[in-house]
Design an enzyme around this catalytic site. Structure first.
Site, PDB file in Angstrom:
ATOM      1  N   CYS A   1       5.405  -4.826   8.323  1.00  0.00           N
ATOM      2  CA  CYS A   1       4.786  -5.570   7.228  1.00  0.00           C
ATOM      3  C   CYS A   1       5.824  -6.532   6.651  1.00  0.00           C
ATOM      4  O   CYS A   1       6.954  -6.134   6.352  1.00  0.00           O
ATOM      5  CB  CYS A   1       4.306  -4.589   6.161  1.00  0.00           C
ATOM      6  SG  CYS A   1       3.668  -5.379   4.654  1.00  0.00           S
TER       7      CYS A   1
ATOM      8  N   CYS B   1       6.683  -5.283   2.748  1.00  0.00           N
ATOM      9  CA  CYS B   1       7.434  -4.060   2.411  1.00  0.00           C
ATOM     10  C   CYS B   1       8.216  -3.487   3.590  1.00  0.00           C
ATOM     11  O   CYS B   1       8.844  -2.447   3.463  1.00  0.00           O
ATOM     12  CB  CYS B   1       6.490  -3.005   1.855  1.00  0.00           C
ATOM     13  SG  CYS B   1       5.386  -2.275   3.077  1.00  0.00           S
TER      14      CYS B   1
ATOM     15  N   CYS C   1       1.825  -1.041   0.869  1.00  0.00           N
ATOM     16  CA  CYS C   1       1.849  -2.012  -0.227  1.00  0.00           C
ATOM     17  C   CYS C   1       0.532  -2.750  -0.456  1.00  0.00           C
ATOM     18  O   CYS C   1       0.408  -3.492  -1.423  1.00  0.00           O
ATOM     19  CB  CYS C   1       2.968  -3.019  -0.005  1.00  0.00           C
ATOM     20  SG  CYS C   1       2.662  -4.176   1.351  1.00  0.00           S
TER      21      CYS C   1
ATOM     22  N   CYS D   1      -0.360  -3.492  18.918  1.00  0.00           N
ATOM     23  CA  CYS D   1      -0.725  -2.082  19.048  1.00  0.00           C
ATOM     24  C   CYS D   1      -0.216  -1.358  17.805  1.00  0.00           C
ATOM     25  O   CYS D   1       0.976  -1.092  17.683  1.00  0.00           O
ATOM     26  CB  CYS D   1      -0.106  -1.534  20.332  1.00  0.00           C
ATOM     27  SG  CYS D   1      -0.618   0.114  20.754  1.00  0.00           S
TER      28      CYS D   1
ATOM     29  N   CYS E   1      -1.868  -3.095   4.692  1.00  0.00           N
ATOM     30  CA  CYS E   1      -0.742  -2.171   4.804  1.00  0.00           C
ATOM     31  C   CYS E   1      -0.998  -0.970   3.904  1.00  0.00           C
ATOM     32  O   CYS E   1      -1.320  -1.132   2.724  1.00  0.00           O
ATOM     33  CB  CYS E   1       0.545  -2.885   4.390  1.00  0.00           C
ATOM     34  SG  CYS E   1       1.999  -1.805   4.387  1.00  0.00           S
TER      35      CYS E   1
END
Length: 129
Positions: free
Chosen positions: A94, A97, A49, A117, A46
């Protein structure tokens, strides 16, 4: 996974304008914006984070113009219903976060039949050592 929370100002300071718009405001980047992703072994994290999200071994060429994967890492992402644009889709975020990553569709390859996607700007690749 521990939850990560920051103020809007902290996210704005940390992220590029495009990454902020996609991950924090549920935007979408232009298709074909991230053709340069490495092909070697590693993990996509991510951009907000740093949480590990997708292993390179689950990435495939979907022809959609966005990085696509057939499975996330265990417990890495959450899903919610997205009813924007007069359609019903499943948003992927995510788990740590809650950054918007993209959407998941049921037209992917086996073994899952899923196509995660993702917006490339929401991901950061770390090659395997």
């Amino acid at each position: 996974m521990a939850k990560i929370s920051k103020t809007d100002a902290e996210w704005r300071e940390q992220l590029s304008d495009l990454a902020y718009n996609v991950t924090r405001k549920h935007g979408t980047e232009r298709a074909g914006s991230h053709e340069e992703f490495p092909k070697g072994a590693g993990v996509f994290h991510c951009v907000c984070c740093g949480a590990p999200l997708f292993d390179q071994s689950t990435k495939y060429e979907s022809g959609s113009g966005w990085p696509s994967f057939y499975a996330p890492m265990d417990g890495a992402v959450g899903e919610s219903e997205d009813r924007k644009l007069f359609m019903r889709r499943t948003e992927v975020h995510c788990a740590a976060c809650e950054a918007h990553l993209g959407h998941v569709f049921h037209d992917g390859p086996q073994p899952t039949g899923l196509r995660y996607c993702m917006n490339g700007v929401a991901l950061r690749f770390e090659p395997e050592e």
